[in-house]
Design a protein around this motif. Structure first.
Motif, PDB file in Angstrom:
ATOM      1  N   LYS A 176       0.849  -1.209   0.000  1.00 52.76           N
ATOM      2  CA  LYS A 176       0.000   0.000   0.000  1.00 52.76           C
ATOM      3  C   LYS A 176       0.875   1.246   0.000  1.00 52.76           C
ATOM      4  O   LYS A 176       0.451   2.301  -0.440  1.00 52.76           O
ATOM      5  N   ILE A 177       2.066   1.115   0.598  1.00 54.78           N
ATOM      6  CA  ILE A 177       3.015   2.227   0.590  1.00 54.78           C
ATOM      7  C   ILE A 177       4.339   1.719   0.055  1.00 54.78           C
ATOM      8  O   ILE A 177       4.646   0.528   0.152  1.00 54.78           O
ATOM      9  N   LYS A 178       5.114   2.645  -0.541  1.00 55.66           N
ATOM     10  CA  LYS A 178       6.361   2.228  -1.181  1.00 55.66           C
ATOM     11  C   LYS A 178       7.537   3.052  -0.633  1.00 55.66           C
ATOM     12  O   LYS A 178       7.375   4.236  -0.308  1.00 55.66           O
ATOM     13  N   PRO A 179       8.707   2.431  -0.572  1.00 55.00           N
ATOM     14  CA  PRO A 179       9.885   3.193  -0.144  1.00 55.00           C
ATOM     15  C   PRO A 179      10.449   3.976  -1.320  1.00 55.00           C
ATOM     16  O   PRO A 179      10.482   3.487  -2.449  1.00 55.00           O
ATOM     17  N   VAL A 180      10.872   5.194  -1.049  1.00 51.21           N
ATOM     18  CA  VAL A 180      11.504   6.025  -2.076  1.00 51.21           C
ATOM     19  C   VAL A 180      12.846   6.501  -1.521  1.00 51.21           C
ATOM     20  O   VAL A 180      12.924   6.999  -0.401  1.00 51.21           O
ATOM     21  N   LEU A 181      13.895   6.287  -2.302  1.00 52.70           N
ATOM     22  CA  LEU A 181      15.247   6.624  -1.862  1.00 52.70           C
ATOM     23  C   LEU A 181      15.627   8.033  -2.299  1.00 52.70           C
ATOM     24  O   LEU A 181      15.404   8.413  -3.453  1.00 52.70           O
ATOM     25  N   ASP A 182      16.210   8.775  -1.381  1.00 56.71           N
ATOM     26  CA  ASP A 182      16.845  10.045  -1.738  1.00 56.71           C
ATOM     27  C   ASP A 182      18.341   9.745  -1.802  1.00 56.71           C
ATOM     28  O   ASP A 182      19.035   9.714  -0.780  1.00 56.71           O
ATOM     29  N   SER A 183      18.830   9.470  -2.991  1.00 56.84           N
ATOM     30  CA  SER A 183      20.214   9.017  -3.128  1.00 56.84           C
ATOM     31  C   SER A 183      21.221  10.107  -2.746  1.00 56.84           C
ATOM     32  O   SER A 183      22.362   9.798  -2.407  1.00 56.84           O
ATOM     33  N   ALA A 184      20.809  11.348  -2.731  1.00 55.25           N
ATOM     34  CA  ALA A 184      21.717  12.422  -2.317  1.00 55.25           C
ATOM     35  C   ALA A 184      22.014  12.333  -0.822  1.00 55.25           C
ATOM     36  O   ALA A 184      23.073  12.764  -0.362  1.00 55.25           O
ATOM     37  N   LYS A 185      21.092  11.780  -0.053  1.00 53.11           N
ATOM     38  CA  LYS A 185      21.287  11.656   1.398  1.00 53.11           C
ATOM     39  C   LYS A 185      21.941  10.337   1.783  1.00 53.11           C
ATOM     40  O   LYS A 185      22.554  10.221   2.836  1.00 53.11           O
ATOM     41  N   CYS A 186      21.767   9.308   0.967  1.00 51.06           N
ATOM     42  CA  CYS A 186      22.204   7.947   1.306  1.00 51.06           C
ATOM     43  C   CYS A 186      23.724   7.888   1.482  1.00 51.06           C
ATOM     44  O   CYS A 186      24.476   8.432   0.672  1.00 51.06           O
ATOM     45  N   ILE A 187      24.162   7.214   2.566  1.00 48.53           N
ATOM     46  CA  ILE A 187      25.602   7.071   2.832  1.00 48.53           C
ATOM     47  C   ILE A 187      26.062   5.624   2.593  1.00 48.53           C
ATOM     48  O   ILE A 187      27.151   5.241   3.012  1.00 48.53           O
ATOM     49  N   ASP A 188      25.224   4.810   1.962  1.00 53.08           N
ATOM     50  CA  ASP A 188      25.552   3.419   1.617  1.00 53.08           C
ATOM     51  C   ASP A 188      25.988   2.591   2.831  1.00 53.08           C
ATOM     52  O   ASP A 188      26.917   1.785   2.738  1.00 53.08           O
ATOM     53  N   CYS A 189      25.296   2.789   3.938  1.00 54.72           N
ATOM     54  CA  CYS A 189      25.649   2.038   5.154  1.00 54.72           C
ATOM     55  C   CYS A 189      25.129   0.606   5.104  1.00 54.72           C
ATOM     56  O   CYS A 189      25.563  -0.248   5.856  1.00 54.72           O
TER      57      CYS A 189
END
Ligand code: SF4
Ligand code: SF4
Length: 100
Positions: free
Chosen positions: A31-44
């Protein structure tokens, strides 16, 4: 009602072929989906570790996004993404992805 013993109970929940979960497109439950903000992502990779559906796509140590064919929209990835980063937003299926 007649009580059954364990010998009369039908056998269920057997996985006949290893790795067959990939054949089931569980993304249709979402019903809901994850959306990535790749500018914030630190690849942890915390989202990758915690995703119960192996629906976080990683390549060469980089978090690339989500396999929406299999993501059930549980939101665990968004919850586990570090507080200082919060690179994942959960949006309603019909909402536009303005992030990323
Ligand atoms: S919402 Fe749930 S199933 Fe989808 S990618 Fe995140 S943790 Fe995995
Ligand atoms: S948990 Fe957040 S910061 Fe870490 S890889 Fe996933 S999206 Fe990127």
């Amino acid at each position: 009602m007649m009580k059954r013993g364990w010998k009369e109970t039908p056998i269920r929940g057997i996985i006949l072929e290893a790795g067959s979960s990939h054949d089931y497109a569980t993304g249709g439950w979402r019903k809901i989906k994850p959306v990535l903000d790749s500018a914030k992502c630190i690849d942890c990779m915390l989202c990758w570790v915690f995703c119960p559906d192996s629906a976080v796509i990683v390549e060469n140590g980089k978090m690339l996004g989500f396999d929406l064919e299999h993501c059930k929209g549980c939101g665990i990835c968004a919850e586990e993404c570090p507080d200082k980063v919060k690179a994942i937003t959960m949006l309603a299926e019909e909402e536009e992805e303005e992030i990323a």
